[in-house]
Scaffold this active site. Structure first.
Site, PDB file in Angstrom:
ATOM      1  CG  LEU A  36      -0.179 -11.093 -10.204  1.00  0.00           C
ATOM      2  CD1 LEU A  36       1.076 -11.409 -11.022  1.00  0.00           C
ATOM      3  CD2 LEU A  36      -0.603 -12.301  -9.381  1.00  0.00           C
ATOM      4  CB  SER A  37       0.812  -8.664  -4.243  1.00  0.00           C
ATOM      5  OG  SER A  37       1.518  -7.872  -3.328  1.00  0.00           O
ATOM      6  N   GLY A  38       1.927  -6.006  -6.029  1.00  0.00           N
ATOM      7  CA  GLY A  38       3.114  -5.394  -6.629  1.00  0.00           C
ATOM      8  C   GLY A  38       2.939  -5.025  -8.092  1.00  0.00           C
ATOM      9  N   GLY A  40       1.035  -2.713  -9.193  1.00  0.00           N
ATOM     10  CA  GLY A  40       0.989  -1.244  -9.278  1.00  0.00           C
ATOM     11  C   GLY A  40      -0.380  -0.637  -9.009  1.00  0.00           C
ATOM     12  CE  LYS A  41      -3.831  -4.846  -6.401  1.00  0.00           C
ATOM     13  NZ  LYS A  41      -2.526  -5.503  -6.555  1.00  0.00           N
ATOM     14  CB  SER A  42      -1.285   1.066  -3.963  1.00  0.00           C
ATOM     15  OG  SER A  42      -1.913  -0.023  -3.381  1.00  0.00           O
ATOM     16  CB  SER A 109     -10.477  -8.497  -6.798  1.00  0.00           C
ATOM     17  OG  SER A 109      -9.893  -7.527  -7.626  1.00  0.00           O
TER      18      SER A 109
HETATM   19  P1  ADP Z   1      -0.012  -3.150  -5.581  1.00  0.00           P
HETATM   20  O1  ADP Z   1      -0.875  -2.071  -4.987  1.00  0.00           O
HETATM   21  O2  ADP Z   1      -0.560  -3.682  -6.871  1.00  0.00           O
HETATM   22  O3  ADP Z   1       0.329  -4.235  -4.605  1.00  0.00           O
HETATM   23  P2  ADP Z   1       2.081  -1.197  -5.428  1.00  0.00           P
HETATM   24  O4  ADP Z   1       1.521  -0.006  -6.128  1.00  0.00           O
HETATM   25  O5  ADP Z   1       2.037  -1.213  -3.919  1.00  0.00           O
HETATM   26  O6  ADP Z   1       1.365  -2.504  -6.015  1.00  0.00           O
HETATM   27  O7  ADP Z   1       3.571  -1.457  -5.851  1.00  0.00           O
HETATM   28  C1  ADP Z   1       4.004  -1.388  -7.201  1.00  0.00           C
HETATM   29  C2  ADP Z   1       5.495  -1.124  -7.230  1.00  0.00           C
HETATM   30  O8  ADP Z   1       5.939  -1.129  -8.591  1.00  0.00           O
HETATM   31  C3  ADP Z   1       5.852   0.216  -6.648  1.00  0.00           C
HETATM   32  O9  ADP Z   1       7.062   0.102  -5.938  1.00  0.00           O
HETATM   33  C4  ADP Z   1       6.021   1.090  -7.893  1.00  0.00           C
HETATM   34  O10 ADP Z   1       6.914   2.161  -7.676  1.00  0.00           O
HETATM   35  C5  ADP Z   1       6.596   0.109  -8.892  1.00  0.00           C
HETATM   36  N1  ADP Z   1       6.302   0.447 -10.308  1.00  0.00           N
HETATM   37  C6  ADP Z   1       7.193   0.471 -11.308  1.00  0.00           C
HETATM   38  N2  ADP Z   1       6.617   0.807 -12.484  1.00  0.00           N
HETATM   39  C7  ADP Z   1       5.319   0.975 -12.224  1.00  0.00           C
HETATM   40  C8  ADP Z   1       4.199   1.337 -13.032  1.00  0.00           C
HETATM   41  N3  ADP Z   1       4.291   1.570 -14.344  1.00  0.00           N
HETATM   42  N4  ADP Z   1       3.000   1.421 -12.437  1.00  0.00           N
HETATM   43  C9  ADP Z   1       2.873   1.173 -11.125  1.00  0.00           C
HETATM   44  N5  ADP Z   1       3.890   0.843 -10.295  1.00  0.00           N
HETATM   45  C10 ADP Z   1       5.106   0.742 -10.838  1.00  0.00           C
END
Ligand code: ADP
Length: 201
Positions: A36-38, A40-42, A109
């Site tokens: 899902l968005s958010g 943590g993929k990026s 995806s």
């Molecule tokens: P995505 O690319 O999936 O949309 P992002 O990486 O942009 O997600 O955002 C994930 C958010 O969650 C960031 O603000 C990150 O700091 C926070 N976060 C907290 N815990 C984790 C973790 N274990 N792994 C990845 N992100 C995390």
């Protein structure tokens, strides 16, 4: 998608994938981050790439938002456009793998069939599905780009998890739980997989 014209012939080159991989001292592959968005993929892909770089490994990070600025800038979020988005990205991944790279592909995806397409193009040996798993409530709480708020207000339509489906992988090679583990631990889990399967030698 194959070109059916008989005038276009595939060239085989002398320097091939195996030669490039040997030079780079690694086994090329795609780490396909889905979630899902958010979720943590990026964040995870970015941190993993830094660690790979520290080990002199050659990687390339393909990020959903960045690709939509360029190669897929003409595509929207209809089901049809999402499918085309993944098709182009999959072909791009295949080229990077052929170049000997470890590709980090970070895309929501959401559809199983699209990920299956990417897998079929790359093959099971080179396609590593990484399910970046966090409950919707956690992702929505994080909302790093404010997109969930916009989706809830109806300002974004067809937002994954809100009014568009996310089909979780049923049998991913790696599942990371970003709600219960910090980013470092998630990256360590992926590195462990790469090491134990000989991708970094
Ligand atoms: P995505 O690319 O999936 O949309 P992002 O990486 O942009 O997600 O955002 C994930 C958010 O969650 C960031 O603000 C990150 O700091 C926070 N976060 C907290 N815990 C984790 C973790 N274990 N792994 C990845 N992100 C995390």
């Amino acid at each position: 998608m194959q070109n059916n014209s008989s005038d276009i012939v595939w060239h085989s080159h002398q320097v091939d994938k195996a030669a490039r991989a040997k030079l780079k001292k690694q086994k090329p592959c795609v780490l396909w981050f889905t979630g899902l968005s958010g979720s943590g993929k990026s964040t995870i892909a970015n941190l993993l790439e830094q660690q790979l770089q520290g080990q002199a490994k050659h990687s390339y990070l393909l990020d959903g938002d960045n690709i939509r600025h360029g190669l897929c800038g003409d595509l929207g979020f209809s089901d049809r456009d999402r499918v085309e988005n993944i098709r182009r990205i999959s072909e791009l991944c295949k080229l990077f793998v052929d170049a000997g790279e470890i590709v980090l592909a970070a895309f929501i995806s959401p559809f199983r069939t699209d990920r299956a397409f990417a897998r079929s193009l790359l093959g099971n040996q080179e396609f590593i599905e990484v399910f970046v798993d966090a409950p919707l409530a956690v992702c929505e709480e994080r909302d790093p780009k404010g997109l969930y708020k916009k989706a809830r207000r109806g300002e974004i339509h067809k937002f994954t998890g809100i009014d568009s489906d996310y089909q979780a992988p049923s049998d991913p090679e790696i599942r990371i739980d970003t709600a219960s583990n910090d980013p470092q631990a998630c990256v360590a889990q992926i590195l462990d997989f790469l090491n134990s399967n000989g991708f970094l030698e």
